[in-house]
Design a protein around this motif. Structure first.
Motif, PDB file in Angstrom:
ATOM      1  N   ALA A  61      -3.102   6.603  -1.702  1.00 46.23           N
ATOM      2  CA  ALA A  61      -4.302   6.025  -2.317  1.00 46.23           C
ATOM      3  C   ALA A  61      -5.525   6.884  -2.020  1.00 46.23           C
ATOM      4  O   ALA A  61      -6.353   7.146  -2.909  1.00 46.23           O
ATOM      5  CB  ALA A  61      -4.507   4.603  -1.815  1.00 46.23           C
ATOM      6  N   ASP A  62      -5.643   7.355  -0.783  1.00 43.34           N
ATOM      7  CA  ASP A  62      -6.780   8.204  -0.424  1.00 43.34           C
ATOM      8  C   ASP A  62      -6.719   9.534  -1.173  1.00 43.34           C
ATOM      9  O   ASP A  62      -7.748  10.039  -1.662  1.00 43.34           O
ATOM     10  CB  ASP A  62      -6.796   8.454   1.084  1.00 43.34           C
ATOM     11  N   ARG A  63      -5.529  10.105  -1.251  1.00 43.93           N
ATOM     12  CA  ARG A  63      -5.381  11.405  -1.898  1.00 43.93           C
ATOM     13  C   ARG A  63      -5.698  11.347  -3.393  1.00 43.93           C
ATOM     14  O   ARG A  63      -6.304  12.264  -3.962  1.00 43.93           O
ATOM     15  CB  ARG A  63      -3.954  11.926  -1.681  1.00 43.93           C
ATOM     16  N   LEU A  64      -5.295  10.244  -4.032  1.00 46.62           N
ATOM     17  CA  LEU A  64      -5.523  10.100  -5.467  1.00 46.62           C
ATOM     18  C   LEU A  64      -6.917   9.568  -5.783  1.00 46.62           C
ATOM     19  O   LEU A  64      -7.322   9.540  -6.948  1.00 46.62           O
ATOM     20  CB  LEU A  64      -4.475   9.164  -6.081  1.00 46.62           C
ATOM     21  N   GLY A  65      -7.627   9.103  -4.766  1.00 48.27           N
ATOM     22  CA  GLY A  65      -8.943   8.552  -4.996  1.00 48.27           C
ATOM     23  C   GLY A  65      -8.909   7.163  -5.596  1.00 48.27           C
ATOM     24  O   GLY A  65      -9.789   6.807  -6.402  1.00 48.27           O
ATOM     25  N   PHE A  66      -7.917   6.374  -5.198  1.00 48.34           N
ATOM     26  CA  PHE A  66      -7.782   5.019  -5.752  1.00 48.34           C
ATOM     27  C   PHE A  66      -8.890   4.113  -5.209  1.00 48.34           C
ATOM     28  O   PHE A  66      -9.123   4.047  -4.006  1.00 48.34           O
ATOM     29  CB  PHE A  66      -6.415   4.436  -5.378  1.00 48.34           C
ATOM     30  N   ALA A  70       2.934  -1.861  -2.945  1.00 47.93           N
ATOM     31  CA  ALA A  70       1.699  -1.084  -2.808  1.00 47.93           C
ATOM     32  C   ALA A  70       0.508  -2.007  -2.587  1.00 47.93           C
ATOM     33  O   ALA A  70      -0.361  -1.734  -1.749  1.00 47.93           O
ATOM     34  CB  ALA A  70       1.494  -0.231  -4.055  1.00 47.93           C
ATOM     35  N   SER A  71       0.464  -3.107  -3.325  1.00 45.70           N
ATOM     36  CA  SER A  71      -0.632  -4.060  -3.167  1.00 45.70           C
ATOM     37  C   SER A  71      -0.657  -4.638  -1.761  1.00 45.70           C
ATOM     38  O   SER A  71      -1.710  -4.730  -1.127  1.00 45.70           O
ATOM     39  CB  SER A  71      -0.501  -5.176  -4.206  1.00 45.70           C
ATOM     40  N   ARG A  72       0.518  -5.007  -1.264  1.00 48.41           N
ATOM     41  CA  ARG A  72       0.583  -5.579   0.083  1.00 48.41           C
ATOM     42  C   ARG A  72       0.176  -4.553   1.138  1.00 48.41           C
ATOM     43  O   ARG A  72      -0.498  -4.884   2.124  1.00 48.41           O
ATOM     44  CB  ARG A  72       2.001  -6.094   0.351  1.00 48.41           C
ATOM     45  N   ALA A  73       0.600  -3.305   0.942  1.00 56.45           N
ATOM     46  CA  ALA A  73       0.259  -2.265   1.911  1.00 56.45           C
ATOM     47  C   ALA A  73      -1.242  -2.046   1.981  1.00 56.45           C
ATOM     48  O   ALA A  73      -1.810  -1.859   3.073  1.00 56.45           O
ATOM     49  CB  ALA A  73       0.967  -0.968   1.543  1.00 56.45           C
ATOM     50  N   LEU A  74      -1.897  -2.087   0.850  1.00 56.57           N
ATOM     51  CA  LEU A  74      -3.333  -1.827   0.814  1.00 56.57           C
ATOM     52  C   LEU A  74      -4.163  -3.015   1.278  1.00 56.57           C
ATOM     53  O   LEU A  74      -5.279  -2.844   1.769  1.00 56.57           O
ATOM     54  CB  LEU A  74      -3.755  -1.435  -0.608  1.00 56.57           C
ATOM     55  N   ASN A  75      -3.614  -4.220   1.136  1.00 53.61           N
ATOM     56  CA  ASN A  75      -4.399  -5.414   1.423  1.00 53.61           C
ATOM     57  C   ASN A  75      -3.958  -6.150   2.682  1.00 53.61           C
ATOM     58  O   ASN A  75      -4.391  -7.271   2.938  1.00 53.61           O
ATOM     59  CB  ASN A  75      -4.337  -6.371   0.232  1.00 53.61           C
ATOM     60  N   GLU A 124       5.406   2.125   8.215  1.00 54.60           N
ATOM     61  CA  GLU A 124       5.580   3.418   7.555  1.00 54.60           C
ATOM     62  C   GLU A 124       5.172   3.341   6.088  1.00 54.60           C
ATOM     63  O   GLU A 124       4.468   4.230   5.578  1.00 54.60           O
ATOM     64  CB  GLU A 124       7.039   3.871   7.685  1.00 54.60           C
ATOM     65  N   VAL A 125       5.604   2.290   5.386  1.00 51.38           N
ATOM     66  CA  VAL A 125       5.222   2.127   3.982  1.00 51.38           C
ATOM     67  C   VAL A 125       3.713   1.941   3.865  1.00 51.38           C
ATOM     68  O   VAL A 125       3.060   2.518   2.982  1.00 51.38           O
ATOM     69  CB  VAL A 125       5.962   0.936   3.352  1.00 51.38           C
ATOM     70  N   ARG A 126       3.141   1.148   4.761  1.00 48.15           N
ATOM     71  CA  ARG A 126       1.697   0.923   4.728  1.00 48.15           C
ATOM     72  C   ARG A 126       0.934   2.252   4.900  1.00 48.15           C
ATOM     73  O   ARG A 126      -0.031   2.529   4.171  1.00 48.15           O
ATOM     74  CB  ARG A 126       1.312  -0.060   5.848  1.00 48.15           C
ATOM     75  N   ARG A 127       1.395   3.069   5.848  1.00 51.55           N
ATOM     76  CA  ARG A 127       0.738   4.363   6.081  1.00 51.55           C
ATOM     77  C   ARG A 127       0.875   5.262   4.852  1.00 51.55           C
ATOM     78  O   ARG A 127      -0.112   5.884   4.416  1.00 51.55           O
ATOM     79  CB  ARG A 127       1.366   5.043   7.307  1.00 51.55           C
ATOM     80  N   ARG A 128       2.091   5.336   4.283  1.00 50.38           N
ATOM     81  CA  ARG A 128       2.329   6.227   3.147  1.00 50.38           C
ATOM     82  C   ARG A 128       1.506   5.816   1.935  1.00 50.38           C
ATOM     83  O   ARG A 128       0.899   6.657   1.250  1.00 50.38           O
ATOM     84  CB  ARG A 128       3.817   6.242   2.796  1.00 50.38           C
ATOM     85  N   VAL A 129       1.464   4.523   1.659  1.00 52.53           N
ATOM     86  CA  VAL A 129       0.713   4.044   0.496  1.00 52.53           C
ATOM     87  C   VAL A 129      -0.773   4.331   0.652  1.00 52.53           C
ATOM     88  O   VAL A 129      -1.452   4.768  -0.289  1.00 52.53           O
ATOM     89  CB  VAL A 129       0.966   2.539   0.280  1.00 52.53           C
ATOM     90  N   ASP A 141      -0.224   3.812 -10.388  1.00 50.01           N
ATOM     91  CA  ASP A 141      -0.124   5.238 -10.081  1.00 50.01           C
ATOM     92  C   ASP A 141       0.167   5.447  -8.598  1.00 50.01           C
ATOM     93  O   ASP A 141       0.997   6.282  -8.211  1.00 50.01           O
ATOM     94  CB  ASP A 141      -1.428   5.948 -10.458  1.00 50.01           C
ATOM     95  N   VAL A 142      -0.535   4.687  -7.751  1.00 55.12           N
ATOM     96  CA  VAL A 142      -0.312   4.785  -6.308  1.00 55.12           C
ATOM     97  C   VAL A 142       1.127   4.402  -5.969  1.00 55.12           C
ATOM     98  O   VAL A 142       1.809   5.088  -5.191  1.00 55.12           O
ATOM     99  CB  VAL A 142      -1.303   3.885  -5.544  1.00 55.12           C
TER     100      VAL A 142
END
Length: 320
Positions: A44-49, A22-27, A35-40, A10-11
């Motif tokens: 994630a924060d907005r969706l409550g992931f 997305a996985s790499r951006a978060l981890n 930019e991708v890391r910030r956006r992801v 979903d993220v």
């Protein structure tokens, strides 16, 4: 009861990136921009992931070495024995492994007879070898890639000074008095064409015509090509082989024809591999290990300047 927990997919969908990105951006993995890391992370924060603990351990490589980020070396070669028959590939693996020392990135090799389809969940990066332009361009849209040798427009590459090396081989034969020159050039690839161009330009400048044939960087085709050259021009006094493996086929054909090396025919190869040293073959050395290391460094940090052409150098041995 339906599981309504927000998932990584979903993220990725909302952020407009692949699940792997997305996985790499978060981890904190390699292969995504700031930019991708910030956006992801904002999505994630907005969706409550909330990543599952076990999944996070797998994504960051803490659960097992097999889940680390990886760089693929994709070699397109129809010869199933290519890894043992062509020293260049082993030198590439050595250089890439040395460049990855100290990085938590795995190295994976793929030897395929034809360009494979693009993976929808790409690795951190790919090093493309012998990849034709059209598939290489398709790969450029799916992950981070670099080619060894010029490929498709827009695909970064690292390569030796093939033209300069061909020029050096020709100049050596001319300055040592060889005048009836033959050549076993390579297949229709950028590196082979560049070596051929450098060799022929130097020979034309010296007023000499080259009798030539083509192989595919294998011993068998070079052996057949050398026999063809000797049938067309029995008085050849030099042969340039566009790689050291090809030179082995040339040397075999000359032995069978009773031509002495270097007394009757001088032979020069290209690569500077262990084969050249073992066969006492004069050869143009190209820094294959440095070429692969430069490719890896560019994948790890695309902000680096584009790789420059790597210098080549003639090593004179007993064959010329």
């Amino acid at each position: 009861m339906e599981d309504r927990r927000v998932k990584l997919a979903d993220v990725a969908r909302v952020a407009g990136v692949s699940r792997a990105s997305a996985s790499r951006a978060l981890n904190g993995g390699y292969g995504v921009s700031a930019e991708v890391r910030r956006r992801v992370r904002e999505v994630a924060d907005r969706l409550g992931f909330e990543p599952h603990g076990a999944a996070r351990a797998l994504a960051t490589g803490r659960a097992s070495a097999g889940s680390r980020e990886r760089i693929e070396i994709v070699i397109v070669d129809p010869d199933p024995q290519a890894l043992s028959a062509k020293p260049f590939y082993g030198r590439v693996l050595t250089g890439a492994a040395q460049a990855l020392a100290g990085h938590d990135v795995a190295l994976e090799l793929k030897l395929v007879p034809a360009p494979p389809s693009v993976d929808g969940d790409p690795p951190f990066g790919r090093i493309l070898i012998n990849m034709p332009p059209l598939p290489a361009a398709a790969y450029a849209r799916h992950g981070r890639n670099i080619a060894l040798g010029a490929s498709a427009p827009g695909v970064p590459f690292v390569a030796p000074d093939n033209r300069g090396g061909g020029h050096q081989a020709a100049a050596h034969l001319v300055t040592t008095g060889r005048r009836r020159v033959g050549a076993v050039f390579g297949p229709d690839t950028p590196c082979a064409r560049e070596r051929q161009d450098g060799f022929l330009r130097m020979m034309a400048g010296a007023g000499l015509t080259v009798v030539s044939a083509h192989g595919d960087f294998t011993r068998a085709t070079a052996y057949a090509a050398a026999k063809q050259l000797l049938a067309r021009e029995p008085r050849l006094d030099a042969i340039f082989a566009a790689c050291d493996v090809s030179a082995m086929g040339v040397l075999q054909a000359l032995r069978e024809a009773g031509r002495r090396v270097p007394d009757d025919v001088a032979v020069v190869g290209f690569d500077g591999s262990a084969l050249a040293d073992a066969a006492d073959l004069s050869s143009i050395f190209m820094p294959a290990e440095e070429e692969a290391a430069s490719a890896v460094q560019h994948l790890l940090d695309p902000a680096l300047p584009p790789p420059a052409r790597l210098p080549t150098a003639l090593t004179v041995r007993g064959s010329s």
